[in-house]
Scaffold this active site. Sequence first.
Site, PDB file in Angstrom:
ATOM      1  N   GLY A  48      37.143  45.296  43.031  1.00  0.00           N
ATOM      2  CA  GLY A  48      36.805  45.263  41.621  1.00  0.00           C
ATOM      3  C   GLY A  48      37.941  45.552  40.676  1.00  0.00           C
ATOM      4  N   GLU A  53      30.451  40.185  42.794  1.00  0.00           N
ATOM      5  CA  GLU A  53      30.964  40.195  44.166  1.00  0.00           C
ATOM      6  C   GLU A  53      29.975  40.903  45.089  1.00  0.00           C
ATOM      7  OE1 GLU A  53      35.776  40.245  43.183  1.00  0.00           O
ATOM      8  OE2 GLU A  53      34.756  42.117  43.664  1.00  0.00           O
TER       9      GLU A  53
END
Length: 223
Positions: free
Chosen positions: A97, A105
């Site tokens: 991230g 994701e």
Amino acid sequence: MSGNADALKKAAAEAAMQYIEDGTVVGVGTGSTVNFFIDALAERKHDIEGAVSSSEASTERLKSHGIEVFELNSVVEVPIYVDGADEITEHGQMVKGGGGALTREKIIAAVARKFVCVADESKMVGRLGQFPVPVEVIPMARSYVAREIVKLGGDPVWRQGFTTDNGNWILDVHNFDIMEPMKLEAELNNIVGVVTNGLFAQRGADIALIAREDGVQTLKVSG
């Protein structure tokens, strides 16, 4: 040095192509290593049905190659999800991230049957925590969430000027002593106002493709 790093990222990304099945929808992550994967995937775009994407940036790159991008809600199955990591352990647990796409994701990773992580050897760590853990927050909850994170031992820093694809903000949390990644992942997600966090411990990678100077190492975590 950057050229060599790019070569390693490219090697890891291209190694993931062996796991792509014809006629399927491919889950595609976000980041510099994934960009190399998207470029490689373009060479097989006529073999696959298309892709689901974890970010607007990846969607744009996929479409520029003529790869159809589907909404996740319209897809029944995602056999494989390919993404990078900011840190990964030998157990397949990750911090992700850094690019801010962690929520999408994590959603695609949850849907996918198999998660293949592509990374260069600099991302392999014995223990997670050197890289700040990103936490996506609802904007109005930023200060409250930051105070709660301090109680957990972290040092949150607001990523000012950045807004996620979901319209939210990011707190980058430094100085976590991550002895129990799954426990910390759950504790962070239990804070009201947190959308999710960048610890991928409960759902980690099944396979890690780690590019080194002497080749790509395949680390099979499960399956």
